[in-house]
Design a protein around this motif. Sequence first.
Motif, short mmCIF file in Angstrom:
data_model
loop_
_atom_site.label_atom_id
_atom_site.label_comp_id
_atom_site.label_asym_id
_atom_site.label_seq_id
_atom_site.Cartn_x
_atom_site.Cartn_y
_atom_site.Cartn_z
N VAL A 37 55.10 48.20 44.87
CA VAL A 37 55.47 46.87 45.32
C VAL A 37 56.23 46.17 44.21
CG1 VAL A 37 54.64 44.65 46.19
CG2 VAL A 37 53.39 46.75 46.77
N THR A 38 57.51 45.86 44.44
CA THR A 38 58.24 45.09 43.43
C THR A 38 57.84 43.63 43.54
OG1 THR A 38 60.20 44.62 44.81
CG2 THR A 38 60.19 46.72 43.61
N GLY A 39 57.83 42.95 42.39
CA GLY A 39 57.38 41.56 42.41
C GLY A 39 55.94 41.43 42.83
N GLY A 40 55.13 42.41 42.45
CA GLY A 40 53.75 42.46 42.93
C GLY A 40 52.78 41.55 42.19
N ALA A 41 53.28 40.73 41.26
CA ALA A 41 52.39 39.86 40.49
C ALA A 41 52.44 38.41 40.93
CB ALA A 41 52.70 39.96 39.00
N SER A 42 53.19 38.11 41.98
CA SER A 42 53.25 36.71 42.43
C SER A 42 53.49 36.65 43.93
CB SER A 42 54.36 35.94 41.69
OG SER A 42 55.63 36.47 42.03
N GLY A 43 53.18 35.48 44.51
CA GLY A 43 53.48 35.21 45.91
C GLY A 43 52.93 36.23 46.87
N ILE A 44 53.74 36.55 47.87
CA ILE A 44 53.27 37.50 48.88
C ILE A 44 53.18 38.91 48.33
CG2 ILE A 44 54.12 36.08 50.78
CD1 ILE A 44 56.40 38.09 51.14
N GLY A 45 53.82 39.17 47.19
CA GLY A 45 53.69 40.49 46.58
C GLY A 45 52.26 40.81 46.21
N VAL A 46 51.53 39.81 45.71
CA VAL A 46 50.12 40.01 45.35
C VAL A 46 49.31 40.40 46.58
CG1 VAL A 46 48.04 38.92 44.44
CG2 VAL A 46 50.28 38.35 43.46
N GLU A 47 49.51 39.67 47.67
CA GLU A 47 48.72 39.92 48.88
C GLU A 47 49.14 41.22 49.56
OE1 GLU A 47 46.09 38.32 49.14
OE2 GLU A 47 46.69 36.90 47.57
N THR A 48 50.40 41.60 49.43
CA THR A 48 50.84 42.91 49.93
C THR A 48 50.14 44.01 49.16
OG1 THR A 48 53.02 42.02 50.53
CG2 THR A 48 52.84 44.41 50.25
N ALA A 49 50.15 43.90 47.84
CA ALA A 49 49.50 44.91 47.00
C ALA A 49 48.00 44.95 47.25
CB ALA A 49 49.79 44.62 45.53
N ARG A 50 47.39 43.77 47.41
CA ARG A 50 45.94 43.72 47.65
C ARG A 50 45.56 44.44 48.95
NH1 ARG A 50 42.97 39.90 45.43
NH2 ARG A 50 44.64 38.35 45.52
N ALA A 51 46.33 44.20 50.00
CA ALA A 51 46.02 44.84 51.28
C ALA A 51 46.17 46.36 51.20
CB ALA A 51 46.93 44.27 52.38
N LEU A 52 47.21 46.82 50.52
CA LEU A 52 47.42 48.26 50.38
C LEU A 52 46.31 48.89 49.53
CD1 LEU A 52 51.29 48.31 49.82
CD2 LEU A 52 50.06 48.74 51.95
N ALA A 53 45.94 48.20 48.46
CA ALA A 53 44.85 48.70 47.61
C ALA A 53 43.54 48.68 48.36
CB ALA A 53 44.77 47.86 46.34
N GLY A 54 43.31 47.64 49.17
CA GLY A 54 42.08 47.54 49.93
C GLY A 54 41.93 48.66 50.94
N ALA A 55 43.07 49.22 51.38
CA ALA A 55 43.03 50.34 52.33
C ALA A 55 42.98 51.69 51.63
CB ALA A 55 44.25 50.27 53.25
N GLY A 56 42.90 51.66 50.28
CA GLY A 56 42.68 52.90 49.55
C GLY A 56 43.88 53.50 48.85
N ALA A 57 45.06 52.86 48.94
CA ALA A 57 46.25 53.42 48.30
C ALA A 57 46.21 53.23 46.79
CB ALA A 57 47.50 52.75 48.86
N GLU A 58 46.86 54.12 46.07
CA GLU A 58 47.21 53.87 44.68
C GLU A 58 48.42 52.94 44.70
OE1 GLU A 58 48.05 57.18 41.68
OE2 GLU A 58 49.99 56.19 41.87
N VAL A 59 48.33 51.81 44.03
CA VAL A 59 49.38 50.81 44.11
C VAL A 59 49.94 50.52 42.71
CG1 VAL A 59 50.00 48.47 44.82
CG2 VAL A 59 48.27 49.74 46.10
#
Length: 319
Positions: A37-59
């Motif tokens: 996830v580019t820009g994964g440290a702010s805004g919707i990038g954080v929540e995108t990364a969180r959802a993918l990680a919550g489903a078990g992905a390496e992010v």
Amino acid sequence: MTASDPATPRVTTPFTAASTAAEVVDGIDLTGRRALVTGGASGIGVETARALAGAGAEVTLAVRNPEAGRRTAEEITATTGNKQVLVAPLDLADQSSVASFTDAWDGPLHLLVNNAGLMASPEMRTPEGWEMQFATNHLGHFALTTGLHRALAAAGGARVVAVSSSAHLQSPVVFEDIHFRERAYEPWAAYGQSKTANVLFAVEATRRWADDGITANALMPGAIRTNLQRYVTPEELDRMRARTGSATAVVWKTPEQGAATSVLLATSPLLAGVGGRYFEDCNEAGPHEPGTRRGVAAYALDPEAAVRLWRVSVETLAG
């Protein structure tokens, strides 16, 4: 199945503008999948990364500020229990940074979310003289994604997600003067053409890479109050809305809702084999509805413009 194929119906899902990223990924197991996830440290990038990680992905969070990335990764791990949340430096406006990132990537990549962006900034240019919004929002992601093509192909069924915007309705890609060397610089026109470029990239990447099992789709996340709007005053937003002819009030989403369409495109079985399309509020968008910010402009899905943009992008990056 691409948007240009009249035999394929518009994709609809049970989800809406109110759905959250956690809701659209519920029940999907991403164990063994690798996501970026580019820009994964702010805004919707954080929540995108969180959802993918919550489903078990390496992010992997690809970020300009590694310290902010590390803080975000620790917070995501704390909330999801997933310790496979990684951080890597990436400055999309710096081609040497992009090259270093792609050279260092090892192994397959299943999910690439091109989320980072710059919105309606004052006129700025890269050392190459490229207009900064186009350089960041399109050229940086173009170089990143093409540089990771082998990793995407190795994954089998990889998905690329391009975060566009309803601001694409502001401007097509003006091939005659992409970098505002002849015309007067206008922040929203520059942002708009960069967001159109995101959609066109999804169209052409899907066409070129279908045999590799790679699909790409673009989306409008909705209106979310994040650091992306650091250059945008409320008055600026009103002027932009007036230019689109929209009389409807902005309906603000939470970051969790804003990330939902990105996560849907990255993970939903409903999107298997689907590419080259534009989504909003967790469903495929129809043609632009005049007087609104809804729908997709025909020029953003134009396959000839998509081919031209790809060629221009390759030539630009080659110098």
